[in-house]
Design a protein around this motif. Structure first.
Motif, PDB file in Angstrom:
ATOM      1  N   GLU A  78     -14.494 -19.129  17.880  1.00 56.79           N
ATOM      2  CA  GLU A  78     -13.106 -19.602  17.898  1.00 56.79           C
ATOM      3  C   GLU A  78     -12.822 -20.519  16.713  1.00 56.79           C
ATOM      4  O   GLU A  78     -11.732 -20.479  16.135  1.00 56.79           O
ATOM      5  N   LEU A  79     -13.798 -21.343  16.352  1.00 56.23           N
ATOM      6  CA  LEU A  79     -13.590 -22.266  15.229  1.00 56.23           C
ATOM      7  C   LEU A  79     -13.425 -21.515  13.917  1.00 56.23           C
ATOM      8  O   LEU A  79     -12.539 -21.834  13.117  1.00 56.23           O
ATOM      9  N   VAL A  80     -14.259 -20.513  13.671  1.00 56.34           N
ATOM     10  CA  VAL A  80     -14.155 -19.753  12.427  1.00 56.34           C
ATOM     11  C   VAL A  80     -12.821 -18.993  12.379  1.00 56.34           C
ATOM     12  O   VAL A  80     -12.177 -18.912  11.328  1.00 56.34           O
ATOM     13  N   ALA A  81     -12.379 -18.464  13.513  1.00 53.90           N
ATOM     14  CA  ALA A  81     -11.078 -17.792  13.562  1.00 53.90           C
ATOM     15  C   ALA A  81      -9.966 -18.775  13.224  1.00 53.90           C
ATOM     16  O   ALA A  81      -9.025 -18.435  12.489  1.00 53.90           O
ATOM     17  N   LEU A  82     -10.060 -20.000  13.735  1.00 57.11           N
ATOM     18  CA  LEU A  82      -9.070 -21.033  13.416  1.00 57.11           C
ATOM     19  C   LEU A  82      -9.100 -21.363  11.931  1.00 57.11           C
ATOM     20  O   LEU A  82      -8.045 -21.526  11.300  1.00 57.11           O
ATOM     21  N   MET A  83     -10.281 -21.460  11.353  1.00 59.36           N
ATOM     22  CA  MET A  83     -10.401 -21.756   9.926  1.00 59.36           C
ATOM     23  C   MET A  83      -9.686 -20.703   9.082  1.00 59.36           C
ATOM     24  O   MET A  83      -8.995 -21.031   8.110  1.00 59.36           O
ATOM     25  N   LEU A  84      -9.829 -19.440   9.462  1.00 61.98           N
ATOM     26  CA  LEU A  84      -9.152 -18.379   8.715  1.00 61.98           C
ATOM     27  C   LEU A  84      -7.645 -18.506   8.835  1.00 61.98           C
ATOM     28  O   LEU A  84      -6.909 -18.333   7.849  1.00 61.98           O
ATOM     29  N   ARG A  85      -7.148 -18.799  10.044  1.00 67.50           N
ATOM     30  CA  ARG A  85      -5.702 -18.970  10.213  1.00 67.50           C
ATOM     31  C   ARG A  85      -5.197 -20.127   9.363  1.00 67.50           C
ATOM     32  O   ARG A  85      -4.129 -20.040   8.746  1.00 67.50           O
ATOM     33  N   VAL A  86      -5.940 -21.222   9.344  1.00 67.26           N
ATOM     34  CA  VAL A  86      -5.563 -22.376   8.523  1.00 67.26           C
ATOM     35  C   VAL A  86      -5.522 -21.994   7.043  1.00 67.26           C
ATOM     36  O   VAL A  86      -4.668 -22.463   6.288  1.00 67.26           O
ATOM     37  N   ASP A  87      -6.434 -21.124   6.645  1.00 69.36           N
ATOM     38  CA  ASP A  87      -6.495 -20.694   5.244  1.00 69.36           C
ATOM     39  C   ASP A  87      -5.447 -19.624   4.913  1.00 69.36           C
ATOM     40  O   ASP A  87      -5.385 -19.153   3.789  1.00 69.36           O
ATOM     41  N   GLY A  88      -4.657 -19.246   5.914  1.00 70.18           N
ATOM     42  CA  GLY A  88      -3.568 -18.303   5.669  1.00 70.18           C
ATOM     43  C   GLY A  88      -3.876 -16.855   5.977  1.00 70.18           C
ATOM     44  O   GLY A  88      -3.086 -15.964   5.621  1.00 70.18           O
ATOM     45  N   VAL A  89      -4.991 -16.586   6.617  1.00 66.94           N
ATOM     46  CA  VAL A  89      -5.371 -15.206   6.927  1.00 66.94           C
ATOM     47  C   VAL A  89      -4.687 -14.750   8.217  1.00 66.94           C
ATOM     48  O   VAL A  89      -4.702 -15.465   9.222  1.00 66.94           O
ATOM     49  N   ASP A  90      -4.079 -13.584   8.184  1.00 65.41           N
ATOM     50  CA  ASP A  90      -3.510 -12.969   9.381  1.00 65.41           C
ATOM     51  C   ASP A  90      -4.618 -12.159  10.047  1.00 65.41           C
ATOM     52  O   ASP A  90      -5.020 -11.103   9.546  1.00 65.41           O
ATOM     53  N   LEU A  91      -5.122 -12.640  11.153  1.00 62.51           N
ATOM     54  CA  LEU A  91      -6.262 -11.996  11.796  1.00 62.51           C
ATOM     55  C   LEU A  91      -5.946 -10.577  12.250  1.00 62.51           C
ATOM     56  O   LEU A  91      -6.853  -9.745  12.367  1.00 62.51           O
ATOM     57  N   ALA A  92      -4.672 -10.294  12.469  1.00 60.11           N
ATOM     58  CA  ALA A  92      -4.285  -8.953  12.915  1.00 60.11           C
ATOM     59  C   ALA A  92      -4.494  -7.909  11.829  1.00 60.11           C
ATOM     60  O   ALA A  92      -4.535  -6.709  12.114  1.00 60.11           O
ATOM     61  N   THR A  93      -4.630  -8.355  10.582  1.00 60.10           N
ATOM     62  CA  THR A  93      -4.791  -7.416   9.473  1.00 60.10           C
ATOM     63  C   THR A  93      -6.256  -7.133   9.138  1.00 60.10           C
ATOM     64  O   THR A  93      -6.537  -6.315   8.269  1.00 60.10           O
ATOM     65  N   LEU A  94      -7.171  -7.808   9.815  1.00 61.29           N
ATOM     66  CA  LEU A  94      -8.590  -7.613   9.524  1.00 61.29           C
ATOM     67  C   LEU A  94      -9.052  -6.235   9.996  1.00 61.29           C
ATOM     68  O   LEU A  94      -8.541  -5.698  10.972  1.00 61.29           O
ATOM     69  N   ASP A  95     -10.023  -5.710   9.291  1.00 59.55           N
ATOM     70  CA  ASP A  95     -10.578  -4.394   9.621  1.00 59.55           C
ATOM     71  C   ASP A  95     -11.374  -4.491  10.919  1.00 59.55           C
ATOM     72  O   ASP A  95     -12.414  -5.158  10.964  1.00 59.55           O
ATOM     73  N   PRO A  96     -10.939  -3.860  12.002  1.00 59.44           N
ATOM     74  CA  PRO A  96     -11.644  -3.978  13.284  1.00 59.44           C
ATOM     75  C   PRO A  96     -13.050  -3.383  13.259  1.00 59.44           C
ATOM     76  O   PRO A  96     -13.873  -3.682  14.123  1.00 59.44           O
ATOM     77  N   ALA A  97     -13.319  -2.552  12.274  1.00 61.20           N
ATOM     78  CA  ALA A  97     -14.645  -1.923  12.181  1.00 61.20           C
ATOM     79  C   ALA A  97     -15.615  -2.739  11.338  1.00 61.20           C
ATOM     80  O   ALA A  97     -16.792  -2.376  11.217  1.00 61.20           O
ATOM     81  N   ALA A  98     -15.149  -3.824  10.758  1.00 64.96           N
ATOM     82  CA  ALA A  98     -16.005  -4.634   9.890  1.00 64.96           C
ATOM     83  C   ALA A  98     -17.106  -5.312  10.698  1.00 64.96           C
ATOM     84  O   ALA A  98     -16.917  -5.660  11.865  1.00 64.96           O
ATOM     85  N   THR A  99     -18.241  -5.494  10.079  1.00 65.94           N
ATOM     86  CA  THR A  99     -19.362  -6.167  10.726  1.00 65.94           C
ATOM     87  C   THR A  99     -19.874  -7.291   9.836  1.00 65.94           C
ATOM     88  O   THR A  99     -19.645  -7.287   8.623  1.00 65.94           O
ATOM     89  N   SER A 100     -20.569  -8.230  10.440  1.00 63.95           N
ATOM     90  CA  SER A 100     -21.103  -9.365   9.694  1.00 63.95           C
ATOM     91  C   SER A 100     -22.594  -9.183   9.459  1.00 63.95           C
ATOM     92  O   SER A 100     -23.215  -8.258   9.972  1.00 63.95           O
ATOM     93  N   LYS A 101     -23.155 -10.106   8.709  1.00 63.49           N
ATOM     94  CA  LYS A 101     -24.585 -10.042   8.392  1.00 63.49           C
ATOM     95  C   LYS A 101     -25.448 -10.614   9.511  1.00 63.49           C
ATOM     96  O   LYS A 101     -26.669 -10.501   9.471  1.00 63.49           O
TER      97      LYS A 101
END
Length: 234
Positions: A78-101
């Motif tokens: 939840e914190l990282v998602a908040l950080m992205l919103r603060v940085d101006g990222v629209d989470l709805a536009t993220l690639d749902p198939a993306a994966t992390s390391k």
């Protein structure tokens, strides 16, 4: 006679109208509360919570009941998602198939696209992820929160404590520089006993407070109350 009947008929219609409103429409909060029914106007973080809500950065967990749960914990995801919103990222536009390391994130976990984008933007605030483990559902600490605010708002690190009360328990802590920066800028402060308690779990009210104070100072166009003060949060 007609006028009396008209007045009587009109009165009945008005009474029925307001009775209908009272049955089928209820305000989500009572007098003395914020937009959230579990956050009173007297709550120490009430203004900051409303600010974060009005900016579209944080919302309640029970939207139908308008509860914020100010004392609830916030997870790393939840914190990282908040950080992205603060940085101006629209989470709805993220690639749902993306994966992390990170190797401990299930493929169906909602945070996968968030972490994938956060890695690109250097928005991972945790110092213990070098082993490839993210621990997505682990509650965040006050030290990690300080790091997240500094990182997502791209604040310049400082060690100057001029004009502020330093805290006594952060020396050697991995988040010491971020905590010092938050205190130096009066976005955070210690407890009455002079400690910051960096390893204590941060609740949602504290998250809202620290982010809101930094945002109002660094983005003055978002201020919604000219009487708001920069200090005052935990």
């Amino acid at each position: 006679m007609r006028n009396k009947k008209f007045i009587w008929f009109t009165s009945v219609i008005v009474v029925l109208y307001f009775a209908t409103i009272s049955v089928f429409y209820q305000l989500p909060f009572a007098t003395g509360l914020t937009i959230f029914q579990d956050v009173s106007r007297s709550h120490w973080a009430a203004y900051d919570i409303e600010y974060m809500y009005n900016q579209g950065l944080m919302k309640g967990r029970d939207e139908t009941l308008f509860n914020f749960y100010p004392q609830a914990q916030m997870t790393r995801s939840e914190l990282v998602a908040l950080m992205l919103r603060v940085d101006g990222v629209d989470l709805a536009t993220l690639d749902p198939a993306a994966t992390s390391k990170f190797t401990d994130i299930p493929s169906i976990h909602w945070v996968n696209p968030v972490l994938a984008d956060a890695q690109t933007l250097n928005m991972i605030p945790f110092k213990d992820v070098a082993n490839g483990q993210f621990q997505p559902d682990q509650p965040i600490t006050r030290g990690e929160l300080a790091q997240a605010v500094v990182q997502s708002l791209h604040l310049e690190m400082t060690t100057s404590m001029e004009g502020v009360i330093p805290v006594t328990d952060i020396a050697g802590n991995p988040y010491e520089p971020a905590i010092q920066t938050m205190i130096a800028n009066k976005y955070a402060k210690g407890y009455e006993d002079g400690t910051f308690r960096p390893d204590v779990i941060a609740d949602r009210a504290t998250v809202a407070s620290l982010f809101a104070k930094a945002l109002r100072e660094t983005r003055p166009e978002t201020k919604t109350d000219s009487t708001a003060k920069k200090g005052g949060g935990k």
